[in-house]
Design an enzyme around this catalytic site. Structure first.
Site, PDB file in Angstrom:
ATOM      1  N   TRP A   1      -1.095   7.667   5.199  1.00 10.01           N
ATOM      2  CA  TRP A   1      -0.904   8.773   6.143  1.00 10.01           C
ATOM      3  C   TRP A   1       0.534   9.270   6.227  1.00 10.01           C
ATOM      4  CZ3 TRP A   1       2.707   6.266   8.756  1.00 10.01           C
ATOM      5  CH2 TRP A   1       2.607   4.880   8.818  1.00 10.01           C
ATOM      6  N   ASN A   2       1.466   8.588   5.572  1.00  9.02           N
ATOM      7  CA  ASN A   2       2.880   8.970   5.808  1.00  9.02           C
ATOM      8  C   ASN A   2       3.277  10.243   5.067  1.00  9.02           C
ATOM      9  OD1 ASN A   2       2.622   7.385   3.481  1.00  9.02           O
ATOM     10  ND2 ASN A   2       4.740   6.705   3.555  1.00  9.02           N
TER      11      ASN A   2
ATOM     12  N   LYS B   1     -10.065   9.049  -1.463  1.00  6.55           N
ATOM     13  CA  LYS B   1     -10.196   8.713  -0.041  1.00  6.55           C
ATOM     14  C   LYS B   1      -8.803   8.823   0.540  1.00  6.55           C
ATOM     15  CE  LYS B   1      -9.800   5.074   2.435  1.00  6.55           C
ATOM     16  NZ  LYS B   1      -9.057   5.697   3.565  1.00  6.55           N
TER      17      LYS B   1
ATOM     18  N   GLU C   1       1.084   1.529  -5.520  1.00  4.26           N
ATOM     19  CA  GLU C   1       2.391   1.947  -4.992  1.00  4.26           C
ATOM     20  C   GLU C   1       2.470   1.383  -3.590  1.00  4.26           C
ATOM     21  OE1 GLU C   1       4.902   3.727  -6.258  1.00  4.26           O
ATOM     22  OE2 GLU C   1       3.981   4.133  -8.193  1.00  4.26           O
TER      23      GLU C   1
ATOM     24  N   CYS D   1       8.236   4.756   2.183  1.00  2.00           N
ATOM     25  CA  CYS D   1       8.237   3.441   1.522  1.00  2.00           C
ATOM     26  C   CYS D   1       9.575   3.154   0.842  1.00  2.00           C
ATOM     27  CB  CYS D   1       7.079   3.322   0.541  1.00  2.00           C
ATOM     28  SG  CYS D   1       7.051   4.603  -0.706  1.00  2.00           S
TER      29      CYS D   1
ATOM     30  N   GLU E   1       8.868  -5.224   5.956  1.00  2.00           N
ATOM     31  CA  GLU E   1       9.120  -3.775   5.878  1.00  2.00           C
ATOM     32  C   GLU E   1       8.996  -3.164   7.276  1.00  2.00           C
ATOM     33  OE1 GLU E   1       6.127  -1.460   3.770  1.00  2.00           O
ATOM     34  OE2 GLU E   1       7.677  -0.044   3.189  1.00  2.00           O
TER      35      GLU E   1
HETATM   36  P1  NAD Z   1      -2.738  -0.912   6.696  1.00  2.00           P
HETATM   37  O1  NAD Z   1      -2.192  -1.978   5.862  1.00  2.00           O
HETATM   38  O2  NAD Z   1      -3.961  -1.230   7.516  1.00  2.00           O
HETATM   39  O3  NAD Z   1      -3.142   0.377   5.849  1.00  2.00           O
HETATM   40  C1  NAD Z   1      -2.316   0.976   4.894  1.00  2.00           C
HETATM   41  C2  NAD Z   1      -3.142   2.092   4.226  1.00  2.00           C
HETATM   42  O4  NAD Z   1      -4.212   1.503   3.510  1.00  2.00           O
HETATM   43  C3  NAD Z   1      -3.822   3.042   5.214  1.00  2.00           C
HETATM   44  O5  NAD Z   1      -3.788   4.345   4.677  1.00  2.00           O
HETATM   45  C4  NAD Z   1      -5.254   2.546   5.313  1.00  2.00           C
HETATM   46  O6  NAD Z   1      -6.185   3.583   5.576  1.00  2.00           O
HETATM   47  C5  NAD Z   1      -5.484   1.983   3.949  1.00  2.00           C
HETATM   48  N1  NAD Z   1      -6.383   0.845   3.952  1.00  2.00           N
HETATM   49  C6  NAD Z   1      -6.417  -0.176   4.830  1.00  2.00           C
HETATM   50  N2  NAD Z   1      -7.349  -1.075   4.493  1.00  2.00           N
HETATM   51  C7  NAD Z   1      -7.926  -0.593   3.354  1.00  2.00           C
HETATM   52  C8  NAD Z   1      -8.951  -1.074   2.505  1.00  2.00           C
HETATM   53  N3  NAD Z   1      -9.571  -2.237   2.735  1.00  2.00           N
HETATM   54  N4  NAD Z   1      -9.277  -0.315   1.439  1.00  2.00           N
HETATM   55  C9  NAD Z   1      -8.673   0.849   1.185  1.00  2.00           C
HETATM   56  N5  NAD Z   1      -7.688   1.346   1.942  1.00  2.00           N
HETATM   57  C10 NAD Z   1      -7.309   0.626   3.010  1.00  2.00           C
HETATM   58  O7  NAD Z   1      -1.598  -0.476   7.647  1.00  2.00           O
HETATM   59  P2  NAD Z   1      -1.191   0.846   8.385  1.00  2.00           P
HETATM   60  O8  NAD Z   1      -0.969   0.482   9.811  1.00  2.00           O
HETATM   61  O9  NAD Z   1      -2.046   2.021   8.106  1.00  2.00           O
HETATM   62  O10 NAD Z   1       0.197   1.085   7.681  1.00  2.00           O
HETATM   63  C11 NAD Z   1       1.231   0.177   7.933  1.00  2.00           C
HETATM   64  C12 NAD Z   1       1.839  -0.401   6.722  1.00  2.00           C
HETATM   65  O11 NAD Z   1       1.400   0.197   5.527  1.00  2.00           O
HETATM   66  C13 NAD Z   1       3.313  -0.163   6.775  1.00  2.00           C
HETATM   67  O12 NAD Z   1       3.929  -1.282   7.353  1.00  2.00           O
HETATM   68  C14 NAD Z   1       3.727   0.033   5.372  1.00  2.00           C
HETATM   69  O13 NAD Z   1       4.186  -1.186   4.850  1.00  2.00           O
HETATM   70  C15 NAD Z   1       2.490   0.348   4.632  1.00  2.00           C
HETATM   71  N6  NAD Z   1       2.443   1.716   4.110  1.00  2.00           N
HETATM   72  C16 NAD Z   1       3.024   1.945   2.913  1.00  2.00           C
HETATM   73  C17 NAD Z   1       2.997   3.210   2.388  1.00  2.00           C
HETATM   74  C18 NAD Z   1       3.643   3.533   1.071  1.00  2.00           C
HETATM   75  O14 NAD Z   1       4.004   4.681   0.860  1.00  2.00           O
HETATM   76  N7  NAD Z   1       3.749   2.586   0.146  1.00  2.00           N
HETATM   77  C19 NAD Z   1       2.380   4.235   3.088  1.00  2.00           C
HETATM   78  C20 NAD Z   1       1.804   3.975   4.317  1.00  2.00           C
HETATM   79  C21 NAD Z   1       1.817   2.689   4.813  1.00  2.00           C
END
Ligand code: NAD
Length: 476
Positions: free
Chosen positions: A150-151, A174, A249, A283, A380
């Protein structure tokens, strides 16, 4: 102007078969903007069948024809970019100017991949002896899955759709359920540009259910995910039984080292600007600052003043330089990281608390005297917290910079060319920027080391990751 988002399967927008949906919230005020449809198991089966049929059409399309559709998509997105940027700010929170900047990168990404689609070429070999000839033919892998966070609601999907489509693959995307409208607008532009039905499908739902269903499906040959390290590892496990190719990523915790001979004004301007962009939810954002003792006080003062000079508010307000965090989870994470650091002896020089009484705002925060074992130095932060530590010898700080399981981005500011090349040689990260905070680009590969990921996005490397190189040997 904010519409509910449906599923896009076989060229048609539709509700999920179970009629399920969830609310999409505006992070600036917590209010409901609209809904996003959730896919049931049978919707996902439809998406897989649609992507299989779409692949059979798209794989036979010439590079020039694929390029024409991607160019047209870029042009449509450019025309609609103000409108899409507004939807992005409403659902994600970033200041409108940042959303517009992201849309420019989306246009560049589709344009780059359009041009690259015409350059995919095989190679011929004439082995000695003259008994046979060999050729290497790059062929698209098949049905692929893109999973995005979502970022960056537009550029993350674009960095998957662009190369997959340039390569000749179909994709089931997705995107994040928290920022669905932006992704839907990109998919609409592809459709309006003439992409055949089934080549791109857009689904939403319970992330674990969607990914476990799609990654178990035989026709799916590759998955590309942008998100957190734990989810990336989970997906690698789901991809393993079917040996699906993977691009991951994932997260990072980028060190930023300011050396004794650095241009301190350039360093503070670049690092403060980057740190607070998108409320720190980037990130590759610098997230651990190691500053030589000679510059430490000046650097800390500059950071505090940059934090205090942010205009915090709704991203739709043109005066806003710093918007809300994208969701309540991030605010809670900021609270926990700050409290942990404070309990371990850190000083909170500014920020360190929620802002206002509505939406998901967290004040830009500067921490000093943060011990190495504080959570914020090891996890992070993915938010606007800047922990700043002092060092006296570069040799002491490199092991700290490299000491975490992440290896995504690293930054350093230094004067002498010897120090610059020492840093470039010794920092372990997928991307190292020295005297700069280089963004990811459409035409250059970028990928993480260690827990930060597998594979590359950007450049021809991204397109190649959606292709198999078939070796054809022909007897003469
Ligand atoms: P999260 O770990 O629950 O989810 C991260 C992303 O993965 C979300 O978009 C979510 O919809 C998706 N996701 C979660 N479980 C999934 C699954 N089983 N299968 C497929 N997709 C799944 O955490 P969050 O609260 O949404 O985000 C927080 C953390 O995610 C941050 O601390 C950061 O480290 C990381 N993040 C990284 C990036 C990046 O650009 N690399 C982007 C967004 C979030």
């Amino acid at each position: 102007m904010y519409k509910d988002t449906l599923l896009f399967i076989n060229g048609t927008w539709r509700e999920g078969r179970d009629g399920k949906s969830e609310n999409v919230l505006n992070p600036a005020n917590g209010q409901v903007l609209g809904t996003v449809a959730n896919a049931s198991h049978s919707d996902l089966d439809d998406a897989i069948a649609s992507a299989q049929a779409g692949f059979q059409v798209w794989r036979k399309t010439s590079g020039e024809d694929r390029a024409a559709i991607l160019h047209k998509t870029a042009a449509l997105i450019a025309e609609r970019s103000n409108e899409i940027a507004t939807l992005m700010t409403l659902e994600q929170g970033k200041p409108l100017a940042e959303a517009k900047g992201e849309m420019e990168r989306v246009v560049e990404t589709f344009t780059y991949n359009a041009e690259a689609a015409t350059k995919i070429a095989g190679q011929n070999y004439d082995p000695p002896g003259g008994a046979f000839r060999q050729s290497v033919r790059p062929e698209p892998l098949g049905v692929t899955v893109g999973l995005t966070a979502w970022n960056f609601p537009a550029i993350l999907p674009a960095r998957k759709l662009g190369p997959a489509l340039a390569a000749g693959c179909s994709m089931i995307l997705k995107a994040s359920e928290e920022t669905p409208r932006t992704a839907a607008e990109l998919v609409q532009a592809l459709h309006d540009a003439g992409l055949p039905p089934g080549v791109v499908n857009l689904v939403f739902g319970t992330p674990s259910e969607v990914s476990s269903t799609l990654l178990a499906a035989d026709p799916v040959r590759k998955v590309s995910f942008t998100g957190s390290v734990p989810v990336g590892k989970l997906l690698a496990g789901l991809a393993a039984p079917g040996l699906k190719r993977l691009t991951l990523e994932l997260g990072g915790h980028a060190p930023a080292i300011v050396c004794e001979d650095a241009d301190i004004e350039a360093a503070t301007a670049a690092l403060t600007g980057f740190k607070f962009r998108n409320a720190g939810q980037v990130c590759i954002a610098p997230s651990r600052f190691y500053v030589h003792e000679r510059h430490y006080d000046a650097f800390v003062d500059a950071f505090v003043s940059a934090a205090n000079s942010q205009t915090i508010g709704d991203g739709m307000d043109p005066a806003t330089s710093f918007g809300p965090m994208a969701n309540e989870r991030r605010v809670e994470a900021m609270e926990q990281l700050t409290e942990d650091a404070r309990a371990k002896g850190a000083k909170v020089l500014t920020g360190g608390k929620r802002h206002g009484n509505q939406g998901y705002f967290w004040e830009p925060t500067v921490l000093t005297d943060v011990p190495d074992d504080a959570r914020v130095m090891n996890e992070e932060p993915f938010g606007p917290i800047a922990p700043i530590a002092r060092f006296s010898e570069l040799d002491e700080v490199i092991p700290k910079a490299n000491g975490l399981p992440f290896g995504l981005a690293a930054y350093a500011f230094a004067g002498s060319s010897d120090t610059v090349s020492y840093l470039a040689d010794h920092l372990e990260a997928g991307g190292v920027a020295i005297n700069a905070v280089t963004p990811m680009r459409a035409d250059t590969p970028f990928g993480g080391m260690k827990d930060s990921g597998i594979g590359y996005e950007g450049g021809m490397e991204a397109i190649e990751s959606y292709m198999h190189k078939k070796l054809v040997s022909t007897g003469l």
